[in-house]
Motif scaffolding. Structure first.
Motif, PDB file in Angstrom:
ATOM      1  N   THR A   4       0.864  -1.180   0.000  1.00  0.00           N
ATOM      2  CA  THR A   4       0.000   0.000   0.000  1.00  0.00           C
ATOM      3  C   THR A   4       0.901   1.230   0.000  1.00  0.00           C
ATOM      4  N   VAL A   5       0.307   2.390  -0.253  1.00  0.00           N
ATOM      5  CA  VAL A   5       1.082   3.626  -0.204  1.00  0.00           C
ATOM      6  C   VAL A   5       1.701   3.796   1.179  1.00  0.00           C
ATOM      7  N   LEU A  42       1.847   0.300  -8.019  1.00  0.00           N
ATOM      8  CA  LEU A  42       0.626   0.854  -7.434  1.00  0.00           C
ATOM      9  C   LEU A  42      -0.091   1.802  -8.386  1.00  0.00           C
ATOM     10  N   ASP A  45      -1.216   6.316  -7.727  1.00  0.00           N
ATOM     11  CA  ASP A  45      -1.119   6.574  -6.286  1.00  0.00           C
ATOM     12  C   ASP A  45       0.307   6.423  -5.762  1.00  0.00           C
ATOM     13  N   GLY A  46       1.099   5.620  -6.432  1.00  0.00           N
ATOM     14  CA  GLY A  46       2.457   5.382  -5.959  1.00  0.00           C
ATOM     15  C   GLY A  46       3.521   6.193  -6.668  1.00  0.00           C
ATOM     16  N   THR A  47       3.097   7.080  -7.587  1.00  0.00           N
ATOM     17  CA  THR A  47       4.080   7.807  -8.388  1.00  0.00           C
ATOM     18  C   THR A  47       5.012   8.653  -7.531  1.00  0.00           C
ATOM     19  N   LEU A 164       2.609  16.767  -4.576  1.00  0.00           N
ATOM     20  CA  LEU A 164       2.942  15.591  -3.780  1.00  0.00           C
ATOM     21  C   LEU A 164       4.423  15.508  -3.447  1.00  0.00           C
TER      22      LEU A 164
END
Length: 256
Positions: A4-5, A42, A45-47, A164
């Motif tokens: 998960t993140v 992911l 969301d995981g970038t 982010l």
């Protein structure tokens, strides 16, 4: 376990702590490469975690004297959303400022004034944590009490960032706090246990001095805690939230 993140952010945090504790030359890069691959899986969301991994790999490469590899990873980090222009003005990276490849990746970054304000605070807090740790280590020399003094930490900003990339530098600060805290506590437990042993075997132990040292340490701990709490980030009213180019390369003085 499914990634998960949050789990990968925790993994990047621990990898950074390891690098800060043992030095980039002593830490294998496989963990960061693995984190990048798992974060990429992911999707969007995981970038930002992909960016975090590449940024760490880039800085570690530069510190090892591998400038070309460093620029490669920093370019990949920017492509994934990295935009900490303050970090790119730290002393070890300044020699890269004349490299056209580095200048090109820097010019691609975009930031908001509100995020830039936080970047400055995050990096200044890293520097202040290092100074606090050094000061505390000196203050604790010769203490005869058996208490343990942790390093106070300023609270992490809770504002919603506009980009982010801010989350990456928050992990950097959290890792700095963890690494310094662990080192401080290790030294404190060694001092405390040593004093405990001496108090059991040495009839000449100065109990009155130990009590005074404990009182003085408690007062210093309270002062440091209040100072850390007072350093909490305060968002500047009216700070812009529109994406703009980063300040010109070379124009930023790294916080100290």
């Amino acid at each position: 376990m499914v990634d998960t993140v949050n789990s990968l952010a925790a993994r990047v945090h621990e990898l950074l702590v390891e690098a800060m504790t043992h030095g980039p030359a002593a830490v294998a890069t496989t963990g960061f490469h693995d984190a990048v691959a798992r974060a990429a899986a992911l999707g969007p969301d995981g970038t930002w975690l992909v960016a975090a991994g590449h940024a760490s790999l880039g800085v570690m490469a530069v510190l090892r004297g591998e400038a070309n590899q460093g620029i490669f990873h920093l370019d990949a980090a920017v492509a994934a959303g990295y935009n900490d222009c303050v970090a790119l003005h730290v002393a070890p990276l300044r020699p890269l400022h004349d490299d056209p490849r580095f200048r090109a990746l820097y010019q691609r970054m975009r930031i908001t004034q509100a995020d830039l304000d936080e970047f400055f605070w995050l990096h200044q807090e890293m520097e202040l944590m290092v100074r606090d740790a050094q000061t505390a280590a000196v203050d604790n020399i010769g203490r005869l009490d058996t208490g343990v003094s942790p390093l106070p930490q300023a609270p992490m900003p809770t504002r919603e960032p506009n980009t982010l990339g801010v989350l990456i530098t928050r992990i950097d600060l959290a890792a700095t706090q963890t690494a310094l805290q662990r080192a401080a506590l290790k030294a404190e437990f060694q001092r405390s246990s040593g004093n405990t042993s001496l108090s059991l075997i040495d009839d000449s132990w100065d109990y009155a001095r130990a009590r005074r040292d404990a009182w003085d340490a408690d007062e210093l701990d309270s002062q440091r805690l209040r100072a850390a709490e007072a350093r909490a980030f305060v968002e500047r009213r009216g700070a812009g939230t529109m994406l703009i180019p980063c300040p010109p390369l070379g124009s930023i003085a790294y916080p100290d």
